[in-house]
Design a protein around this motif. Structure first.
Motif, PDB file in Angstrom:
ATOM      1  N   THR A  77       0.829  -1.212   0.000  1.00 10.71           N
ATOM      2  CA  THR A  77       0.000   0.000   0.000  1.00 10.71           C
ATOM      3  C   THR A  77       0.863   1.262   0.000  1.00 10.71           C
ATOM      4  O   THR A  77       0.500   2.276  -0.615  1.00 10.71           O
ATOM      5  CB  THR A  77      -0.947  -0.013   1.217  1.00 10.71           C
ATOM      6  N   PHE A  78       2.023   1.207   0.677  1.00 13.22           N
ATOM      7  CA  PHE A  78       2.925   2.364   0.679  1.00 13.22           C
ATOM      8  C   PHE A  78       3.394   2.653  -0.757  1.00 13.22           C
ATOM      9  O   PHE A  78       3.538   3.805  -1.159  1.00 13.22           O
ATOM     10  CB  PHE A  78       4.145   2.112   1.568  1.00 13.22           C
ATOM     11  N   ALA A  79       3.635   1.581  -1.509  1.00 12.03           N
ATOM     12  CA  ALA A  79       4.078   1.741  -2.906  1.00 12.03           C
ATOM     13  C   ALA A  79       2.959   2.340  -3.752  1.00 12.03           C
ATOM     14  O   ALA A  79       3.197   3.207  -4.596  1.00 12.03           O
ATOM     15  CB  ALA A  79       4.537   0.397  -3.471  1.00 12.03           C
ATOM     16  N   VAL A  80       1.721   1.884  -3.532  1.00 16.67           N
ATOM     17  CA  VAL A  80       0.592   2.423  -4.293  1.00 16.67           C
ATOM     18  C   VAL A  80       0.391   3.899  -3.938  1.00 16.67           C
ATOM     19  O   VAL A  80       0.182   4.745  -4.819  1.00 16.67           O
ATOM     20  CB  VAL A  80      -0.701   1.614  -4.017  1.00 16.67           C
ATOM     21  N   GLU A  81       0.495   4.207  -2.653  1.00 14.17           N
ATOM     22  CA  GLU A  81       0.320   5.594  -2.219  1.00 14.17           C
ATOM     23  C   GLU A  81       1.437   6.483  -2.784  1.00 14.17           C
ATOM     24  O   GLU A  81       1.185   7.613  -3.223  1.00 14.17           O
ATOM     25  CB  GLU A  81       0.281   5.665  -0.681  1.00 14.17           C
ATOM     26  N   GLY A 103      -9.035  -1.331  -5.292  1.00 14.66           N
ATOM     27  CA  GLY A 103      -9.461  -0.151  -6.035  1.00 14.66           C
ATOM     28  C   GLY A 103     -10.059   0.881  -5.086  1.00 14.66           C
ATOM     29  O   GLY A 103      -9.762   2.081  -5.173  1.00 14.66           O
ATOM     30  N   THR A 104     -10.883   0.405  -4.162  1.00 19.23           N
ATOM     31  CA  THR A 104     -11.478   1.296  -3.158  1.00 19.23           C
ATOM     32  C   THR A 104     -10.390   1.971  -2.324  1.00 19.23           C
ATOM     33  O   THR A 104     -10.473   3.153  -2.004  1.00 19.23           O
ATOM     34  CB  THR A 104     -12.438   0.481  -2.251  1.00 19.23           C
ATOM     35  N   ARG A 105      -9.338   1.205  -1.993  1.00 21.28           N
ATOM     36  CA  ARG A 105      -8.239   1.775  -1.203  1.00 21.28           C
ATOM     37  C   ARG A 105      -7.527   2.888  -1.984  1.00 21.28           C
ATOM     38  O   ARG A 105      -7.120   3.900  -1.408  1.00 21.28           O
ATOM     39  CB  ARG A 105      -7.249   0.673  -0.801  1.00 21.28           C
ATOM     40  N   ALA A 106      -7.399   2.714  -3.302  1.00 21.88           N
ATOM     41  CA  ALA A 106      -6.749   3.749  -4.123  1.00 21.88           C
ATOM     42  C   ALA A 106      -7.545   5.054  -4.048  1.00 21.88           C
ATOM     43  O   ALA A 106      -6.967   6.157  -4.006  1.00 21.88           O
ATOM     44  CB  ALA A 106      -6.607   3.279  -5.567  1.00 21.88           C
ATOM     45  N   ALA A 107      -8.883   4.932  -4.015  1.00 20.59           N
ATOM     46  CA  ALA A 107      -9.719   6.135  -3.894  1.00 20.59           C
ATOM     47  C   ALA A 107      -9.502   6.796  -2.532  1.00 20.59           C
ATOM     48  O   ALA A 107      -9.422   8.027  -2.428  1.00 20.59           O
ATOM     49  CB  ALA A 107     -11.187   5.761  -4.090  1.00 20.59           C
ATOM     50  N   LYS A 108      -9.358   5.974  -1.507  1.00 20.59           N
ATOM     51  CA  LYS A 108      -9.112   6.507  -0.160  1.00 20.59           C
ATOM     52  C   LYS A 108      -7.757   7.227  -0.107  1.00 20.59           C
ATOM     53  O   LYS A 108      -7.613   8.265   0.536  1.00 20.59           O
ATOM     54  CB  LYS A 108      -9.140   5.337   0.831  1.00 20.59           C
ATOM     55  N   ILE A 177      -0.765   1.251 -12.756  1.00 22.69           N
ATOM     56  CA  ILE A 177      -1.240  -0.125 -12.566  1.00 22.69           C
ATOM     57  C   ILE A 177      -0.866  -0.628 -11.173  1.00 22.69           C
ATOM     58  O   ILE A 177       0.299  -0.580 -10.792  1.00 22.69           O
ATOM     59  CB  ILE A 177      -0.634  -1.066 -13.635  1.00 22.69           C
ATOM     60  N   ASP A 178      -1.871  -1.095 -10.432  1.00 19.47           N
ATOM     61  CA  ASP A 178      -1.601  -1.851  -9.205  1.00 19.47           C
ATOM     62  C   ASP A 178      -1.518  -3.314  -9.628  1.00 19.47           C
ATOM     63  O   ASP A 178      -2.530  -3.981  -9.770  1.00 19.47           O
ATOM     64  CB  ASP A 178      -2.719  -1.621  -8.178  1.00 19.47           C
ATOM     65  N   ALA A 233       8.395  11.129   2.683  1.00 17.32           N
ATOM     66  CA  ALA A 233       8.811   9.721   2.719  1.00 17.32           C
ATOM     67  C   ALA A 233       8.371   8.989   1.455  1.00 17.32           C
ATOM     68  O   ALA A 233       9.050   8.079   0.997  1.00 17.32           O
ATOM     69  CB  ALA A 233       8.238   9.039   3.962  1.00 17.32           C
ATOM     70  N   LEU A 234       7.228   9.384   0.883  1.00 18.39           N
ATOM     71  CA  LEU A 234       6.668   8.663  -0.270  1.00 18.39           C
ATOM     72  C   LEU A 234       6.964   9.359  -1.600  1.00 18.39           C
ATOM     73  O   LEU A 234       6.313   9.078  -2.600  1.00 18.39           O
ATOM     74  CB  LEU A 234       5.161   8.485  -0.091  1.00 18.39           C
ATOM     75  N   ASP A 235       7.950  10.256  -1.626  1.00 16.86           N
ATOM     76  CA  ASP A 235       8.286  10.965  -2.864  1.00 16.86           C
ATOM     77  C   ASP A 235       9.151  10.062  -3.753  1.00 16.86           C
ATOM     78  O   ASP A 235      10.348   9.896  -3.526  1.00 16.86           O
ATOM     79  CB  ASP A 235       9.037  12.266  -2.521  1.00 16.86           C
TER      80      ASP A 235
END
Ligand SMILES: *Cc1c(COP(=O)(O)O)cnc(C)c1O
Length: 386
Positions: A77-81, A103-108, A177-178, A233-235
Protein backbone atom coordinates in the motif's frame (compact mmCIF):
# COMPACT_ATOMS: atom_id res chain seq x y z
CA UNK A 1 -10.98 -34.49 18.06
CA UNK A 2 -8.98 -35.38 14.94
CA UNK A 3 -9.75 -38.89 13.77
CA UNK A 4 -7.60 -41.50 12.05
CA UNK A 5 -9.01 -40.44 8.67
CA UNK A 6 -7.23 -37.08 8.81
CA UNK A 7 -3.90 -36.79 6.98
CA UNK A 8 -0.59 -35.88 8.61
CA UNK A 9 -0.01 -32.12 8.87
CA UNK A 10 1.69 -30.55 5.86
CA UNK A 11 4.87 -28.56 6.41
CA UNK A 12 7.01 -26.10 4.51
CA UNK A 13 10.78 -26.70 4.08
CA UNK A 14 11.26 -25.03 7.46
CA UNK A 15 8.47 -26.92 9.21
CA UNK A 16 5.82 -24.20 9.10
CA UNK A 17 2.22 -24.46 7.93
CA UNK A 18 1.79 -23.68 4.22
CA UNK A 19 0.37 -20.23 3.53
CA UNK A 20 -2.44 -20.46 0.97
CA UNK A 21 -2.87 -16.71 1.28
CA UNK A 22 -2.23 -13.69 -0.96
CA UNK A 23 0.89 -12.57 0.91
CA UNK A 24 2.90 -12.85 3.03
CA UNK A 25 3.54 -16.21 1.40
CA UNK A 26 5.44 -19.41 1.92
CA UNK A 27 9.00 -18.67 0.78
CA UNK A 28 11.87 -21.02 -0.06
CA UNK A 29 14.39 -21.95 2.58
CA UNK A 30 17.16 -20.36 0.50
CA UNK A 31 15.27 -17.04 0.45
CA UNK A 32 14.99 -17.15 4.24
CA UNK A 33 18.61 -18.18 4.84
CA UNK A 34 19.87 -15.40 2.54
CA UNK A 35 18.97 -13.02 5.38
CA UNK A 36 21.32 -14.54 7.98
CA UNK A 37 23.82 -11.68 7.83
CA UNK A 38 24.13 -8.03 8.75
CA UNK A 39 24.92 -5.39 6.18
CA UNK A 40 25.36 -1.67 6.61
CA UNK A 41 23.35 0.52 4.25
CA UNK A 42 26.62 1.75 2.66
CA UNK A 43 28.00 -1.78 2.28
CA UNK A 44 29.28 -2.28 -1.29
CA UNK A 45 27.74 -5.77 -1.50
CA UNK A 46 24.34 -4.45 -0.50
CA UNK A 47 24.54 -1.57 -2.98
CA UNK A 48 25.35 -4.02 -5.78
CA UNK A 49 22.57 -6.42 -4.73
CA UNK A 50 20.06 -3.56 -4.62
CA UNK A 51 21.08 -2.29 -8.05
CA UNK A 52 20.86 -5.78 -9.53
CA UNK A 53 17.47 -6.35 -7.95
CA UNK A 54 16.14 -3.12 -9.47
CA UNK A 55 17.54 -3.98 -12.90
CA UNK A 56 16.12 -7.49 -12.91
CA UNK A 57 12.64 -6.20 -12.01
CA UNK A 58 12.80 -3.64 -14.83
CA UNK A 59 13.92 -6.45 -17.14
CA UNK A 60 11.01 -8.69 -16.08
CA UNK A 61 8.63 -5.83 -16.96
CA UNK A 62 10.14 -5.47 -20.44
CA UNK A 63 11.34 -1.98 -19.53
CA UNK A 64 15.10 -2.13 -20.12
CA UNK A 65 16.26 1.27 -21.41
CA UNK A 66 12.81 2.87 -21.11
CA UNK A 67 11.86 2.25 -17.48
CA UNK A 68 13.43 2.17 -14.03
CA UNK A 69 12.44 0.42 -10.82
CA UNK A 70 12.14 2.46 -7.63
CA UNK A 71 11.75 0.50 -4.38
CA UNK A 72 9.71 2.02 -1.54
CA UNK A 73 9.93 0.96 2.10
CA UNK A 74 6.73 -0.38 3.66
CA UNK A 75 4.02 -2.79 2.53
CA UNK A 76 2.45 -2.74 -0.93
CA UNK A 77 0.00 0.00 0.00
CA UNK A 78 2.92 2.36 0.68
CA UNK A 79 4.08 1.74 -2.91
CA UNK A 80 0.59 2.42 -4.29
CA UNK A 81 0.32 5.59 -2.22
CA UNK A 82 3.78 6.70 -3.40
CA UNK A 83 2.81 5.97 -7.01
CA UNK A 84 -0.44 7.96 -6.85
CA UNK A 85 1.05 10.88 -4.92
CA UNK A 86 4.16 11.12 -7.10
CA UNK A 87 2.63 10.64 -10.56
CA UNK A 88 -0.70 12.43 -10.28
CA UNK A 89 0.11 16.14 -10.00
CA UNK A 90 -1.67 18.23 -7.38
CA UNK A 91 -3.86 19.68 -10.12
CA UNK A 92 -4.37 16.30 -11.83
CA UNK A 93 -7.32 13.94 -11.61
CA UNK A 94 -7.31 10.16 -11.28
CA UNK A 95 -10.00 7.90 -12.73
CA UNK A 96 -10.03 4.68 -10.68
CA UNK A 97 -11.50 1.44 -12.02
CA UNK A 98 -12.88 -0.24 -8.92
CA UNK A 99 -14.04 -3.84 -8.58
CA UNK A 100 -12.74 -4.70 -5.15
CA UNK A 101 -11.08 -3.54 -1.94
CA UNK A 102 -7.78 -2.49 -3.53
CA UNK A 103 -9.46 -0.15 -6.03
CA UNK A 104 -11.48 1.30 -3.16
CA UNK A 105 -8.24 1.78 -1.20
CA UNK A 106 -6.75 3.75 -4.12
CA UNK A 107 -9.72 6.13 -3.89
CA UNK A 108 -9.11 6.51 -0.16
CA UNK A 109 -5.45 7.31 -0.85
CA UNK A 110 -6.63 10.12 -3.17
CA UNK A 111 -8.81 11.52 -0.36
CA UNK A 112 -5.85 11.59 2.05
CA UNK A 113 -3.47 12.99 -0.56
CA UNK A 114 -5.96 15.60 -1.73
CA UNK A 115 -6.03 14.37 -5.34
CA UNK A 116 -9.19 14.86 -7.40
CA UNK A 117 -10.55 11.48 -8.45
CA UNK A 118 -13.50 9.70 -9.97
CA UNK A 119 -14.50 6.10 -9.39
CA UNK A 120 -15.89 3.85 -12.12
CA UNK A 121 -17.19 0.85 -10.22
CA UNK A 122 -18.38 -2.62 -11.22
CA UNK A 123 -19.33 -5.47 -8.85
CA UNK A 124 -16.51 -7.63 -7.46
CA UNK A 125 -17.21 -10.42 -9.94
CA UNK A 126 -17.38 -8.12 -12.99
CA UNK A 127 -14.50 -6.59 -15.00
CA UNK A 128 -14.45 -2.82 -15.66
CA UNK A 129 -16.84 -1.57 -18.34
CA UNK A 130 -14.53 -0.50 -21.19
CA UNK A 131 -17.20 1.51 -23.02
CA UNK A 132 -17.87 3.48 -19.84
CA UNK A 133 -14.13 4.10 -19.43
CA UNK A 134 -13.93 5.50 -22.96
CA UNK A 135 -16.99 7.66 -22.37
CA UNK A 136 -15.70 8.94 -19.01
CA UNK A 137 -12.37 9.98 -20.55
CA UNK A 138 -14.19 11.73 -23.37
CA UNK A 139 -16.63 13.48 -20.99
CA UNK A 140 -14.06 14.86 -18.53
CA UNK A 141 -10.92 16.53 -19.90
CA UNK A 142 -9.75 17.14 -16.31
CA UNK A 143 -8.89 13.44 -15.93
CA UNK A 144 -5.12 13.09 -16.36
CA UNK A 145 -4.55 9.52 -15.15
CA UNK A 146 -6.32 6.15 -14.96
CA UNK A 147 -5.63 3.48 -12.32
CA UNK A 148 -6.42 -0.22 -12.76
CA UNK A 149 -5.82 -3.16 -10.44
CA UNK A 150 -4.29 -5.97 -12.53
CA UNK A 151 -5.53 -8.92 -10.45
CA UNK A 152 -8.07 -7.66 -7.87
CA UNK A 153 -7.05 -9.89 -4.97
CA UNK A 154 -10.41 -9.32 -3.27
CA UNK A 155 -12.02 -11.87 -5.61
CA UNK A 156 -9.07 -13.09 -7.71
CA UNK A 157 -10.50 -11.51 -10.89
CA UNK A 158 -8.17 -10.76 -13.80
CA UNK A 159 -8.80 -7.26 -15.17
CA UNK A 160 -8.10 -6.55 -18.89
CA UNK A 161 -5.04 -4.34 -18.39
CA UNK A 162 -3.89 -4.35 -22.05
CA UNK A 163 -7.29 -3.13 -23.33
CA UNK A 164 -7.49 -0.50 -20.60
CA UNK A 165 -3.95 0.67 -21.44
CA UNK A 166 -4.85 0.99 -25.13
CA UNK A 167 -8.00 3.03 -24.39
CA UNK A 168 -6.12 5.26 -21.93
CA UNK A 169 -3.23 5.91 -24.33
CA UNK A 170 -5.60 6.57 -27.24
CA UNK A 171 -7.37 9.19 -25.10
CA UNK A 172 -3.99 10.80 -24.35
CA UNK A 173 -4.08 9.95 -20.63
CA UNK A 174 -1.52 8.21 -18.40
CA UNK A 175 -1.95 4.78 -16.79
CA UNK A 176 -1.02 3.62 -13.28
CA UNK A 177 -1.24 -0.13 -12.57
CA UNK A 178 -1.60 -1.85 -9.20
CA UNK A 179 -0.07 -5.15 -10.30
CA UNK A 180 0.69 -6.09 -6.71
CA UNK A 181 -0.61 -9.66 -6.80
CA UNK A 182 0.05 -10.32 -10.51
CA UNK A 183 3.54 -9.04 -11.36
CA UNK A 184 5.97 -11.91 -11.91
CA UNK A 185 3.23 -14.44 -12.68
CA UNK A 186 0.98 -12.77 -15.24
CA UNK A 187 2.66 -11.27 -18.30
CA UNK A 188 2.91 -7.51 -18.63
CA UNK A 189 5.42 -6.07 -21.06
CA UNK A 190 6.18 -2.36 -21.18
CA UNK A 191 7.00 -2.69 -24.90
CA UNK A 192 3.38 -3.66 -25.57
CA UNK A 193 1.40 -2.10 -22.73
CA UNK A 194 1.83 1.63 -22.21
CA UNK A 195 1.99 2.73 -18.57
CA UNK A 196 3.61 5.46 -16.52
CA UNK A 197 3.97 3.32 -13.42
CA UNK A 198 3.29 -0.21 -12.18
CA UNK A 199 3.42 -1.12 -8.49
CA UNK A 200 4.08 -4.51 -6.88
CA UNK A 201 5.76 -5.74 -3.72
CA UNK A 202 8.48 -8.00 -2.35
CA UNK A 203 6.11 -10.58 -0.88
CA UNK A 204 3.79 -11.50 -3.73
CA UNK A 205 4.54 -13.46 -6.91
CA UNK A 206 8.28 -12.83 -6.80
CA UNK A 207 8.21 -14.84 -3.53
CA UNK A 208 10.34 -12.62 -1.30
CA UNK A 209 9.57 -11.56 2.27
CA UNK A 210 7.49 -8.51 3.24
CA UNK A 211 9.17 -5.14 3.81
CA UNK A 212 8.92 -3.04 0.69
CA UNK A 213 7.13 -2.42 -2.58
CA UNK A 214 8.56 -1.29 -5.90
CA UNK A 215 7.32 0.83 -8.76
CA UNK A 216 8.36 0.23 -12.36
CA UNK A 217 8.38 3.78 -13.76
CA UNK A 218 8.54 5.15 -17.28
CA UNK A 219 11.77 7.20 -17.30
CA UNK A 220 10.20 10.29 -18.86
CA UNK A 221 7.26 10.15 -16.46
CA UNK A 222 9.42 9.84 -13.33
CA UNK A 223 11.55 12.74 -14.58
CA UNK A 224 8.37 14.84 -14.91
CA UNK A 225 7.16 13.80 -11.45
CA UNK A 226 9.47 16.22 -9.64
CA UNK A 227 7.61 18.27 -7.06
CA UNK A 228 4.33 16.34 -7.29
CA UNK A 229 4.52 14.38 -4.04
CA UNK A 230 2.50 15.43 -1.00
CA UNK A 231 4.73 13.33 1.26
CA UNK A 232 8.49 13.42 1.85
CA UNK A 233 8.81 9.72 2.72
CA UNK A 234 6.67 8.66 -0.27
CA UNK A 235 8.29 10.96 -2.86
CA UNK A 236 9.26 8.55 -5.64
CA UNK A 237 11.05 11.15 -7.71
CA UNK A 238 13.32 12.04 -4.80
CA UNK A 239 13.81 8.36 -3.89
CA UNK A 240 14.82 7.66 -7.52
CA UNK A 241 17.18 10.64 -7.88
CA UNK A 242 19.04 9.80 -4.68
CA UNK A 243 19.28 6.09 -5.56
CA UNK A 244 20.63 6.95 -9.01
CA UNK A 245 23.19 9.46 -7.80
CA UNK A 246 24.45 7.74 -4.62
CA UNK A 247 23.31 4.11 -4.94
CA UNK A 248 21.85 4.56 -1.46
CA UNK A 249 18.45 5.07 0.09
CA UNK A 250 17.38 8.38 1.61
CA UNK A 251 16.15 6.61 4.77
CA UNK A 252 16.92 3.20 6.32
CA UNK A 253 16.40 0.51 3.66
CA UNK A 254 14.80 -2.86 4.57
CA UNK A 255 18.15 -4.51 3.84
CA UNK A 256 17.24 -8.07 4.75
CA UNK A 257 14.06 -7.95 2.68
CA UNK A 258 16.02 -6.55 -0.28
CA UNK A 259 18.67 -9.27 -0.07
CA UNK A 260 15.88 -11.85 0.21
CA UNK A 261 14.12 -10.49 -2.88
CA UNK A 262 17.43 -10.56 -4.77
CA UNK A 263 17.72 -14.28 -3.95
CA UNK A 264 14.02 -14.80 -4.76
CA UNK A 265 14.50 -13.20 -8.18
CA UNK A 266 17.44 -15.54 -8.88
CA UNK A 267 15.04 -18.43 -8.19
CA UNK A 268 12.35 -16.73 -10.30
CA UNK A 269 14.74 -16.51 -13.27
CA UNK A 270 15.79 -20.16 -12.74
CA UNK A 271 12.12 -21.16 -12.86
CA UNK A 272 11.78 -19.54 -16.28
CA UNK A 273 10.63 -16.06 -15.32
CA UNK A 274 7.00 -15.06 -15.79
CA UNK A 275 6.25 -18.06 -18.05
CA UNK A 276 7.61 -20.57 -15.55
CA UNK A 277 6.21 -18.93 -12.44
CA UNK A 278 2.83 -18.29 -14.03
CA UNK A 279 2.77 -21.86 -15.36
CA UNK A 280 3.25 -23.35 -11.89
CA UNK A 281 0.56 -21.08 -10.42
CA UNK A 282 -1.84 -22.06 -13.21
CA UNK A 283 -1.25 -25.74 -12.38
CA UNK A 284 -1.76 -24.97 -8.68
CA UNK A 285 -5.04 -23.18 -9.42
CA UNK A 286 -6.25 -26.00 -11.69
CA UNK A 287 -5.57 -28.71 -9.10
CA UNK A 288 -7.34 -26.61 -6.47
CA UNK A 289 -10.39 -25.63 -8.56
CA UNK A 290 -10.89 -29.08 -10.12
CA UNK A 291 -10.52 -30.77 -6.72
CA UNK A 292 -12.83 -28.40 -4.85
CA UNK A 293 -15.48 -28.50 -7.61
CA UNK A 294 -15.34 -32.31 -7.63
CA UNK A 295 -16.35 -32.17 -3.94
CA UNK A 296 -19.20 -29.76 -4.69
CA UNK A 297 -17.68 -26.36 -3.81
CA UNK A 298 -18.55 -23.50 -6.18
CA UNK A 299 -16.13 -20.79 -7.29
CA UNK A 300 -17.30 -17.18 -7.34
CA UNK A 301 -15.80 -16.52 -10.77
CA UNK A 302 -16.23 -18.31 -14.09
CA UNK A 303 -12.91 -19.69 -15.41
CA UNK A 304 -12.54 -16.95 -18.06
CA UNK A 305 -12.31 -14.23 -15.34
CA UNK A 306 -10.23 -16.23 -12.86
CA UNK A 307 -6.56 -15.28 -12.41
CA UNK A 308 -4.34 -18.14 -11.14
CA UNK A 309 -3.46 -16.16 -8.01
CA UNK A 310 -6.23 -16.62 -5.46
CA UNK A 311 -9.56 -18.43 -5.78
CA UNK A 312 -12.78 -17.34 -4.06
CA UNK A 313 -15.20 -20.12 -3.06
CA UNK A 314 -18.79 -19.63 -1.96
CA UNK A 315 -19.49 -20.61 1.64
CA UNK A 316 -21.24 -23.99 1.56
CA UNK A 317 -24.95 -23.87 2.38
CA UNK A 318 -24.79 -26.85 4.77
CA UNK A 319 -25.76 -25.55 8.25
CA UNK A 320 -23.07 -27.86 9.73
CA UNK A 321 -20.38 -25.79 7.99
CA UNK A 322 -18.74 -23.31 10.38
CA UNK A 323 -15.97 -21.34 8.70
CA UNK A 324 -13.90 -20.76 11.85
CA UNK A 325 -13.89 -24.49 12.66
CA UNK A 326 -12.99 -25.32 9.04
CA UNK A 327 -10.21 -22.70 9.10
CA UNK A 328 -8.79 -23.89 12.44
CA UNK A 329 -8.86 -27.57 11.44
CA UNK A 330 -7.06 -26.81 8.16
CA UNK A 331 -4.50 -24.68 9.99
CA UNK A 332 -3.81 -27.53 12.44
CA UNK A 333 -3.24 -29.77 9.42
CA UNK A 334 -0.75 -27.37 7.88
CA UNK A 335 -2.82 -25.23 5.49
CA UNK A 336 -3.60 -21.58 6.19
CA UNK A 337 -6.47 -20.25 4.05
CA UNK A 338 -7.98 -16.77 3.93
CA UNK A 339 -11.42 -15.43 4.84
CA UNK A 340 -13.43 -13.67 2.13
CA UNK A 341 -13.66 -9.90 1.96
CA UNK A 342 -16.50 -9.61 -0.56
CA UNK A 343 -19.74 -7.74 -0.53
CA UNK A 344 -21.33 -9.79 -3.37
CA UNK A 345 -21.13 -13.19 -1.65
CA UNK A 346 -20.36 -14.95 1.63
CA UNK A 347 -17.06 -16.61 0.77
CA UNK A 348 -13.55 -17.74 1.62
CA UNK A 349 -10.35 -17.63 -0.43
CA UNK A 350 -7.48 -20.00 -1.14
CA UNK A 351 -4.22 -18.64 -2.56
CA UNK A 352 -2.14 -20.43 -5.24
CA UNK A 353 1.01 -18.29 -4.99
CA UNK A 354 4.26 -18.67 -3.06
CA UNK A 355 6.58 -21.67 -2.81
CA UNK A 356 3.74 -24.14 -3.40
CA UNK A 357 3.60 -26.99 -5.90
CA UNK A 358 0.67 -28.83 -7.51
CA UNK A 359 1.44 -31.64 -5.00
CA UNK A 360 0.94 -29.20 -2.13
CA UNK A 361 -2.41 -28.23 -3.68
CA UNK A 362 -3.40 -31.90 -4.03
CA UNK A 363 -2.57 -32.27 -0.33
CA UNK A 364 -4.70 -29.23 0.48
CA UNK A 365 -7.67 -30.61 -1.48
CA UNK A 366 -7.39 -34.03 0.22
CA UNK A 367 -7.19 -32.34 3.61
CA UNK A 368 -10.28 -30.22 2.86
CA UNK A 369 -12.09 -33.44 1.87
CA UNK A 370 -11.11 -35.14 5.14
CA UNK A 371 -12.03 -32.12 7.31
CA UNK A 372 -15.38 -31.69 5.58
CA UNK A 373 -16.18 -35.39 6.09
CA UNK A 374 -15.13 -35.16 9.71
CA UNK A 375 -17.36 -32.10 10.23
CA UNK A 376 -20.27 -34.03 8.71
CA UNK A 377 -20.74 -31.40 6.03
CA UNK A 378 -22.29 -32.68 2.79
CA UNK A 379 -24.01 -29.82 0.96
CA UNK A 380 -21.08 -27.88 -0.42
CA UNK A 381 -22.95 -25.77 -2.97
CA UNK A 382 -23.23 -22.01 -2.50
CA UNK A 383 -25.22 -20.49 0.30
CA UNK A 384 -27.40 -17.99 -1.56
CA UNK A 385 -29.85 -15.39 -0.44
CA UNK A 386 -33.33 -16.96 -0.35
C1 LIG B 1 -1.44 -7.17 -1.52
C2 LIG B 1 -2.02 -6.13 -2.36
C3 LIG B 1 -1.79 -4.75 -2.11
C4 LIG B 1 -0.95 -4.25 -0.97
O1 LIG B 1 -1.35 -4.70 0.27
P1 LIG B 1 -0.38 -4.53 1.52
O2 LIG B 1 -1.14 -5.24 2.60
O3 LIG B 1 -0.21 -3.10 1.80
O4 LIG B 1 0.92 -5.20 1.16
C5 LIG B 1 -2.30 -3.84 -3.00
N1 LIG B 1 -3.03 -4.21 -4.07
C6 LIG B 1 -3.28 -5.51 -4.33
C7 LIG B 1 -4.08 -5.86 -5.55
C8 LIG B 1 -2.79 -6.51 -3.48
O5 LIG B 1 -3.05 -7.80 -3.74
Amino acid sequence: MPTARLPMPAKSETGDPLLLTPGPLTTSKSVKTSMLHDWGSRDATFIRVNKEMRERITEAAGGRGTHTTVPMQGSGTFAVEAMIGSFVPKNGKLLILVNGAYGTRAAKICQYAGRAHQVLETPEDTPPDLAKLEAALKADPAITHVLVVHCETTSGILNPVAEIAAITAKAGRRLLIDSMSAFGALPIDAREVTFDALASSSNKCLEGVPGFGFIVCDLKAIEQAKGNAHSLALDLHDQWKVLETTGQYRFTPPIHAIVALHQAITEFVEEGGVAGRGGRYRQNAKVLIDGMRAMGFETLLPDRLQAPIIVTFHMPRDPKFHFQTFYDRLKDLGYVIYPGKLTVADSFRVGCIGRLSPDHMRGAVETVRAVIADMGVSQLGAKRAA
